[in-house]
Design a protein around this motif. Structure first.
Motif, PDB file in Angstrom:
ATOM      1  N   LEU A  18       0.857  -1.179   0.000  1.00  0.00           N
ATOM      2  CA  LEU A  18       0.000   0.000   0.000  1.00  0.00           C
ATOM      3  C   LEU A  18       0.893   1.229   0.000  1.00  0.00           C
ATOM      4  CD1 LEU A  18      -2.591   1.663   0.296  1.00  0.00           C
ATOM      5  CD2 LEU A  18      -2.569   1.125   2.756  1.00  0.00           C
ATOM      6  N   ASP A  19       0.809   2.028  -1.052  1.00  0.00           N
ATOM      7  CA  ASP A  19       1.644   3.211  -1.191  1.00  0.00           C
ATOM      8  C   ASP A  19       0.873   4.430  -0.716  1.00  0.00           C
ATOM      9  OD1 ASP A  19       3.477   5.121  -1.852  1.00  0.00           O
ATOM     10  OD2 ASP A  19       3.683   4.552  -3.957  1.00  0.00           O
ATOM     11  N   LEU A  20       1.263   4.955   0.448  1.00  0.00           N
ATOM     12  CA  LEU A  20       0.611   6.142   1.008  1.00  0.00           C
ATOM     13  C   LEU A  20       1.477   7.391   0.865  1.00  0.00           C
ATOM     14  CD1 LEU A  20      -1.102   4.875   4.303  1.00  0.00           C
ATOM     15  CD2 LEU A  20      -2.138   5.323   2.069  1.00  0.00           C
ATOM     16  N   ASP A  21       2.524   7.309   0.091  1.00  0.00           N
ATOM     17  CA  ASP A  21       3.388   8.461  -0.128  1.00  0.00           C
ATOM     18  C   ASP A  21       2.878   9.249  -1.332  1.00  0.00           C
ATOM     19  OD1 ASP A  21       5.436  10.309  -0.349  1.00  0.00           O
ATOM     20  OD2 ASP A  21       7.031   8.833  -0.076  1.00  0.00           O
ATOM     21  N   SER A  22       2.726  10.558  -1.163  1.00  0.00           N
ATOM     22  CA  SER A  22       2.240  11.371  -2.285  1.00  0.00           C
ATOM     23  C   SER A  22       3.265  11.442  -3.408  1.00  0.00           C
ATOM     24  CB  SER A  22       1.897  12.788  -1.797  1.00  0.00           C
ATOM     25  OG  SER A  22       3.011  13.387  -1.176  1.00  0.00           O
ATOM     26  N   GLN A  23       4.523  11.111  -3.112  1.00  0.00           N
ATOM     27  CA  GLN A  23       5.535  10.918  -4.152  1.00  0.00           C
ATOM     28  C   GLN A  23       5.616   9.410  -4.387  1.00  0.00           C
ATOM     29  OE1 GLN A  23       9.091  12.792  -2.690  1.00  0.00           O
ATOM     30  NE2 GLN A  23       8.338  14.845  -3.140  1.00  0.00           N
ATOM     31  N   PRO A  24       4.912   8.920  -5.401  1.00  0.00           N
ATOM     32  CA  PRO A  24       4.622   7.476  -5.500  1.00  0.00           C
ATOM     33  C   PRO A  24       5.767   6.621  -6.041  1.00  0.00           C
ATOM     34  CG  PRO A  24       3.633   8.620  -7.338  1.00  0.00           C
ATOM     35  CD  PRO A  24       4.287   9.689  -6.486  1.00  0.00           C
ATOM     36  N   THR A  25       6.895   6.622  -5.353  1.00  0.00           N
ATOM     37  CA  THR A  25       8.038   5.833  -5.825  1.00  0.00           C
ATOM     38  C   THR A  25       7.737   4.342  -5.784  1.00  0.00           C
ATOM     39  OG1 THR A  25       9.473   7.554  -4.921  1.00  0.00           O
ATOM     40  CG2 THR A  25      10.512   5.491  -5.564  1.00  0.00           C
ATOM     41  N   LEU A  26       7.119   3.878  -4.716  1.00  0.00           N
ATOM     42  CA  LEU A  26       6.804   2.456  -4.614  1.00  0.00           C
ATOM     43  C   LEU A  26       5.851   2.025  -5.722  1.00  0.00           C
ATOM     44  CD1 LEU A  26       7.073  -0.205  -3.037  1.00  0.00           C
ATOM     45  CD2 LEU A  26       5.120   0.513  -1.654  1.00  0.00           C
ATOM     46  N   SER A  27       4.930   2.904  -6.085  1.00  0.00           N
ATOM     47  CA  SER A  27       3.945   2.572  -7.119  1.00  0.00           C
ATOM     48  C   SER A  27       4.588   2.321  -8.474  1.00  0.00           C
ATOM     49  CB  SER A  27       2.916   3.702  -7.238  1.00  0.00           C
ATOM     50  OG  SER A  27       2.140   3.802  -6.059  1.00  0.00           O
ATOM     51  N   SER A  28       5.773   2.882  -8.688  1.00  0.00           N
ATOM     52  CA  SER A  28       6.441   2.714  -9.980  1.00  0.00           C
ATOM     53  C   SER A  28       7.659   1.803  -9.896  1.00  0.00           C
ATOM     54  CB  SER A  28       6.851   4.087 -10.534  1.00  0.00           C
ATOM     55  OG  SER A  28       7.703   4.765  -9.627  1.00  0.00           O
ATOM     56  N   TYR A  29       7.881   1.176  -8.745  1.00  0.00           N
ATOM     57  CA  TYR A  29       9.069   0.326  -8.591  1.00  0.00           C
ATOM     58  C   TYR A  29       8.969  -0.920  -9.470  1.00  0.00           C
ATOM     59  CZ  TYR A  29      13.029  -1.989  -6.349  1.00  0.00           C
ATOM     60  OH  TYR A  29      14.242  -2.600  -6.125  1.00  0.00           O
ATOM     61  N   TYR A  30       7.829  -1.602  -9.410  1.00  0.00           N
ATOM     62  CA  TYR A  30       7.635  -2.824 -10.191  1.00  0.00           C
ATOM     63  C   TYR A  30       6.718  -2.560 -11.383  1.00  0.00           C
ATOM     64  CZ  TYR A  30       9.603  -5.374  -6.216  1.00  0.00           C
ATOM     65  OH  TYR A  30      10.429  -5.833  -5.232  1.00  0.00           O
ATOM     66  N   ALA A  31       6.998  -3.235 -12.480  1.00  0.00           N
ATOM     67  CA  ALA A  31       6.088  -3.176 -13.623  1.00  0.00           C
ATOM     68  C   ALA A  31       4.774  -3.847 -13.241  1.00  0.00           C
ATOM     69  CB  ALA A  31       6.715  -3.881 -14.822  1.00  0.00           C
ATOM     70  N   LEU A  32       3.688  -3.386 -13.850  1.00  0.00           N
ATOM     71  CA  LEU A  32       2.362  -3.920 -13.546  1.00  0.00           C
ATOM     72  C   LEU A  32       1.865  -4.804 -14.683  1.00  0.00           C
ATOM     73  CD1 LEU A  32       0.611  -0.707 -12.148  1.00  0.00           C
ATOM     74  CD2 LEU A  32       1.808  -2.491 -10.859  1.00  0.00           C
ATOM     75  N   SER A  33       1.281  -5.932 -14.318  1.00  0.00           N
ATOM     76  CA  SER A  33       0.602  -6.769 -15.309  1.00  0.00           C
ATOM     77  C   SER A  33      -0.866  -6.383 -15.404  1.00  0.00           C
ATOM     78  CB  SER A  33       0.747  -8.244 -14.944  1.00  0.00           C
ATOM     79  OG  SER A  33       0.271  -8.496 -13.623  1.00  0.00           O
ATOM     80  N   HIS A  34      -1.349  -5.705 -14.371  1.00  0.00           N
ATOM     81  CA  HIS A  34      -2.717  -5.163 -14.385  1.00  0.00           C
ATOM     82  C   HIS A  34      -2.749  -3.912 -13.527  1.00  0.00           C
ATOM     83  CE1 HIS A  34      -7.003  -4.611 -13.807  1.00  0.00           C
ATOM     84  NE2 HIS A  34      -6.823  -4.707 -12.499  1.00  0.00           N
ATOM     85  N   GLU A  35      -3.275  -2.809 -14.070  1.00  0.00           N
ATOM     86  CA  GLU A  35      -3.391  -1.568 -13.312  1.00  0.00           C
ATOM     87  C   GLU A  35      -4.857  -1.292 -13.005  1.00  0.00           C
ATOM     88  OE1 GLU A  35      -2.246   3.198 -13.475  1.00  0.00           O
ATOM     89  OE2 GLU A  35      -1.330   1.791 -14.895  1.00  0.00           O
ATOM     90  N   ALA A  36      -5.175  -1.192 -11.728  1.00  0.00           N
ATOM     91  CA  ALA A  36      -6.549  -0.951 -11.292  1.00  0.00           C
ATOM     92  C   ALA A  36      -6.982   0.468 -11.642  1.00  0.00           C
ATOM     93  CB  ALA A  36      -6.665  -1.181  -9.790  1.00  0.00           C
ATOM     94  N   ILE A  37      -8.285   0.670 -11.726  1.00  0.00           N
ATOM     95  CA  ILE A  37      -8.803   1.988 -12.098  1.00  0.00           C
ATOM     96  C   ILE A  37      -8.757   2.965 -10.922  1.00  0.00           C
ATOM     97  CG2 ILE A  37     -10.316   1.034 -13.868  1.00  0.00           C
ATOM     98  CD1 ILE A  37     -12.644   1.334 -11.895  1.00  0.00           C
ATOM     99  N   ALA A  38      -8.608   2.444  -9.705  1.00  0.00           N
ATOM    100  CA  ALA A  38      -8.565   3.282  -8.513  1.00  0.00           C
ATOM    101  C   ALA A  38      -7.358   2.901  -7.668  1.00  0.00           C
ATOM    102  CB  ALA A  38      -9.862   3.140  -7.719  1.00  0.00           C
ATOM    103  N   GLY A  39      -7.171   3.606  -6.546  1.00  0.00           N
ATOM    104  CA  GLY A  39      -5.995   3.334  -5.730  1.00  0.00           C
ATOM    105  C   GLY A  39      -6.186   3.756  -4.286  1.00  0.00           C
TER     106      GLY A  39
END
Length: 280
Positions: A36-57
């Motif tokens: 769960l990425d709660l940082d407004s600078q979303p480094t964790l969100s972009s660390y791994y490539a996604l095979s599926h990206e959800a419409i919300a977060g």
């Protein structure tokens, strides 16, 4: 489901690196892990490539109490590792939670929705004092705080993170116990004399503490972590053996030691990572 927040009121101490690589190792151990990425600078969100990206977060999850996995959970290319993306770039959540009656308890009240699907929830937080950080801690059963072995970081630990924990103590009157705090020495250069002195001082300072301890595992300052982030891979996959030039453990050995120290109940599965596969 274990809930662990990676926290520090100081930026640049390696929170995201620890969260990403700990999640990657435990996923490779066969555990079901949600980041769960709660940082407004979303480094964790972009660390791994996604095979599926959800419409919300994270915004919809916290602001709207949305727990529909199909809408908020993205899937990474690391098998068993899922992610709730940070999508609060305007920091609206902090304002919302400050004025909500259940603000600091919002995430805690959502936990039951994820328990059947995951063994571990890892929360990456902002490197500053905020209501989001308080909310994450009150939802957790363990807090992990990376700290770099430098005097300024040690001072900020006492002035920021430890002060925050003391200010959460009144929640005990509501039956909510702040989580135990584990300090992780990170980005350690063992050659420097002042590094060794600071590490020794930290261990002595918290030797008698009941709810705070310094972990035995030390994460060295290693180029492997930068390479892993560039490749979008867990660091244990790209450095499986220690080199002849260095005496310190490999990234695989370090991450296994950290995971076992935090989660001894999963020791057997963690110990098997890297045993039967080559570098990926």
């Amino acid at each position: 489901m274990r809930v662990v927040s990676v926290v520090s009121t100081k930026g640049g101490v390696g929170k995201t690196t620890v969260a990403a690589n700990l999640g990657g190792l435990l996923s490779d151990a066969g555990l079901r892990v949600l980041l769960l990425d709660l940082d407004s600078q979303p480094t964790l969100s972009s660390y791994y490539a996604l095979s599926h990206e959800a419409i919300a977060g994270a915004y919809e999850c916290i602001a709207l109490n949305l727990t529909d996995t199909a809408q908020i959970i993205s899937t990474t290319t690391v098998v068993g590792l899922d992610l709730i993306l940070s999508n609060d770039d305007q920091a609206r959540l902090s304002t919302l939670l400050l004025h909500a009656p259940d603000g600091r308890l919002r995430l805690r009240n959502l936990m039951d929705a994820f328990r059947p699907s995951y063994d571990l929830l890892l929360i990456d937080t902002q490197g500053a004092r905020s209501v989001l950080l308080e909310m994450a801690l009150l939802a957790s059963d363990l807090a992990l705080s990376p700290i770099t072995p430098e005097m300024l970081a040690a001072r900020e630990l006492r002035r920021g993170t430890l002060k925050l924990f003391s200010e959460l103590e009144p929640f005990r009157h509501l039956g909510i116990t702040p989580p135990p705090l584990r300090l992780l020495l990170s980005q350690v250069n063992a050659i420097r004399v002042d590094t060794r002195m600071i590490i020794l001082s930290l261990r002595e300072t918290f030797a008698g503490a009941t709810n705070i301890s310094v972990l035995e595992t030390v994460v060295p300052d290693r180029v492997a972590h930068l390479n892993a982030a560039s490749l979008g891979l867990p660091v244990h996959r790209i450095e499986t053996r220690r080199s002849r030039e260095r005496r310190s453990p490999s990234a695989l050995e370090t991450m296994q030691a950290l995971a076992i120290e935090l989660f001894p109940e999963w020791r057997e599965a963690i110990s098997m990572v890297g045993k039967c596969s080559e570098v990926q």
